[in-house]
Enzyme design. Structure first.
Site, PDB file in Angstrom:
ATOM      1  N   ASP A 134       0.588  -1.289  -0.124  1.00 57.40           N
ATOM      2  CA  ASP A 134      -0.088   0.077  -0.184  1.00 57.40           C
ATOM      3  C   ASP A 134       0.928   1.157   0.000  1.00 57.40           C
ATOM      4  OD1 ASP A 134      -2.519   0.839  -0.221  1.00 57.40           O
ATOM      5  OD2 ASP A 134      -2.866   1.063   1.919  1.00 57.40           O
ATOM      6  N   CYS A 199     -21.105   6.460  -9.230  1.00 59.10           N
ATOM      7  CA  CYS A 199     -20.186   7.131  -8.154  1.00 59.10           C
ATOM      8  C   CYS A 199     -21.059   8.569  -7.965  1.00 59.10           C
ATOM      9  CB  CYS A 199     -18.724   7.606  -8.975  1.00 59.10           C
ATOM     10  SG  CYS A 199     -18.005   8.790  -7.992  1.00 59.10           S
ATOM     11  N   CYS A 249     -19.586  -3.331  -9.854  1.00 59.46           N
ATOM     12  CA  CYS A 249     -18.833  -4.015 -10.970  1.00 59.46           C
ATOM     13  C   CYS A 249     -19.036  -5.371 -11.184  1.00 59.46           C
ATOM     14  CB  CYS A 249     -17.270  -3.902 -10.502  1.00 59.46           C
ATOM     15  SG  CYS A 249     -16.258  -4.285 -11.808  1.00 59.46           S
TER      16      CYS A 249
HETATM   17  S1  SF4 Z   1     -16.255  -3.352 -15.482  1.00 55.83           S
HETATM   18 FE1  SF4 Z   1     -16.354  -2.722 -13.534  1.00 55.83          FE
HETATM   19  S2  SF4 Z   1     -14.455  -1.304 -13.425  1.00 55.83           S
HETATM   20 FE2  SF4 Z   1     -15.106  -1.642 -15.654  1.00 55.83          FE
HETATM   21  S3  SF4 Z   1     -16.496  -0.199 -16.128  1.00 55.83           S
HETATM   22 FE3  SF4 Z   1     -17.586  -1.826 -15.585  1.00 55.83          FE
HETATM   23  S4  SF4 Z   1     -18.141  -1.264 -13.273  1.00 55.83           S
HETATM   24 FE4  SF4 Z   1     -16.361  -0.017 -13.893  1.00 55.83          FE
HETATM   25  S1  SF4 Z   2     -14.710   4.980  -3.967  1.00 56.13           S
HETATM   26 FE1  SF4 Z   2     -15.419   5.066  -6.158  1.00 56.13          FE
HETATM   27  S2  SF4 Z   2     -17.686   5.389  -6.058  1.00 56.13           S
HETATM   28 FE2  SF4 Z   2     -16.873   6.074  -4.239  1.00 56.13          FE
HETATM   29  S3  SF4 Z   2     -16.538   8.467  -4.370  1.00 56.13           S
HETATM   30 FE3  SF4 Z   2     -14.476   7.246  -4.841  1.00 56.13          FE
HETATM   31  S4  SF4 Z   2     -14.725   6.739  -7.212  1.00 56.13           S
HETATM   32 FE4  SF4 Z   2     -16.759   7.283  -6.503  1.00 56.13          FE
END
Ligand code: SF4
Ligand code: SF4
Length: 388
Positions: A134, A199, A249
């Site tokens: 990290d 988001c 995702c």
């Molecule tokens: S596959 Fe996952 S990371 Fe790629 S655009 Fe879709 S949600 Fe975002």
């Molecule tokens: S973690 Fe992902 S969904 Fe959450 S604010 Fe950041 S970019 Fe947006």
């Protein structure tokens, strides 16, 4: 020992330690350092100055360890079982999945040091090694992709085509030659844009480009000062980190469960009541989050986040907790509690703010109090409430 036998022994040992993703590459200059530096230059890293400090070393790990020849890229699954109770209610705080259990830094560092001992002592195959989780001077998603662990998704996290993206990435630099894996080029996000649309703060400004200053993970953990007023309502009940772009995702739909007991969720991190969190003094905060990633935000930052979440709940039930916040020794907690009280359409909230206005000395807190009272005045005109 041949590079091939050595790599397969190391891979086996890493798997045994719980690293589900393992790949090796020769150490070389970064292929994406120019993109990274351009990202820094645009200011997208916000106040994370340590990223700038590491930028030079990130260009080539040999600047840190000239003897290094190979890099082992590792992924450690942190997707523990979903708790039966989830933070869906606005009066319950939501903590990011990676922080539900014990601090992963320590846990992974211990495992990396076992791996280093195995290489240098048991196999007697290397003299010098360095490992990172990290925080190292390595562009970890780039090296993970080059070592075949997966691709970098539009949300900027590494995605493995079988196991999803709930992974901590780690690296081991070694002064021996390892068998090279092929970079991952088979699949990518294609036309999917689900994470970008989901988001709440529009922080994903382009494919694999995050404006960290808008990201809720940055706002709740890295940012030490005031949260921009316009972003507060978008944070809902997220009080430490944000998992939304990973939750939505499709590649995480069937992500396997982590077998690591050290990461099991602490019950108090799953569905904490916001009004209880606001009562934490320094001793109680330190005790509750001992050996937990949550302590990174420090009490003042954490209670700032809790105050914002209480404001987003906007329920009169939050007034006693926010009144405590308005009296807190930390100006940051007082200012965000003032904002939060201004979100609650209740005469008692207004009275608390008027009382605080008389005694408050800090100019920034006073400004927040005045803005909150002004918001009341506007609501009163709109909704004809607060008639004395
Ligand atoms: S596959 Fe996952 S990371 Fe790629 S655009 Fe879709 S949600 Fe975002
Ligand atoms: S973690 Fe992902 S969904 Fe959450 S604010 Fe950041 S970019 Fe947006």
């Amino acid at each position: 020992m041949s590079p091939s036998s050595l790599t397969s022994l190391l891979r086996e040992k890493a798997n045994e330690l719980g690293f589900e993703l393992v790949g090796a590459i020769p150490v070389s200059r970064s292929k994406t350092i120019d993109i990274y530096n351009a990202w820094l230059k645009k200011g997208y890293a916000g106040s994370m100055a340590y990223l700038e400090r590491h930028a030079e070393l990130k260009e080539d790990p040999r600047q840190l360890l000239p003897e290094t020849m190979s890099l082992l890229a590792l992924g450690f699954n942190y997707k523990t079982a979903d708790p039966s109770e989830k933070a869906n209610n606005p009066d319950i705080g939501c903590i990011s999945r990676y922080a539900w259990g014990d601090d992963y830094h320590e846990l992974i560092r211990r495992k990396l040091s076992v791996l280093e001992d195995y290489l240098c002592r048991e196999l007697n195959a290397g003299k010098i090694s360095r490992s990172f989780v990290d925080s190292g001077p390595v562009l970890e998603r780039e090296v993970a992709q080059r070592a075949g662990l997966g691709w970098i998704g539009k949300h900027s996290n590494l995605i493995n085509w079988k196991k999803g993206s709930w992974f901590f990435l780690a690296e081991l630099l070694v002064d021996v030659q390892l068998e090279t894996d092929l970079p991952f080029t088979r699949v990518d996000c294609g036309t999917c844009t689900i994470c970008i649309e989901a988001c709440p703060t529009e922080a994903i400004i382009a494919d694999r480009t995050l404006d960290a200053r808008l990201c809720i993970s940055y706002l709740t953990i890295e940012l030490k000062g005031a949260i921009p007023v316009e972003l507060r309502p978008k944070m809902a009940n997220l009080i430490f980190g944000c998992d939304i772009c990973q939750q939505v995702c499709p590649w995480n739909r069937d992500a396997p469960q982590s077998q690591e007991t050290g990461l099991l969720p602490r019950p108090e991190n799953i569905s904490p009541r916001l009004i209880d969190l606001m009562k934490l003094d320094q001793t109680a905060f330190s005790k509750r989050f001992r050996m937990s990633p949550v302590k990174r935000s420090k009490r003042r930052g954490f209670l700032r986040n809790v105050a914002v979440a209480l404001g987003n709940w906007a329920n009169p039930g939050a007034i006693p907790a926010l009144s405590l916040g308005l009296d807190d020794e930390e100006a940051l907690v007082r200012s965000h509690s003032a904002w939060a009280l201004g979100q609650i359409p209740d005469l008692q909230a207004k009275t608390k703010l008027e009382e605080a206005k008389i005694t408050e000395k800090n100019p920034e807190v006073l400004q927040e109090i005045e803005a909150a009272l002004a918001a009341f005045a506007l609501k009163a005109v709109d909704q004809e409430i607060f008639t004395d």
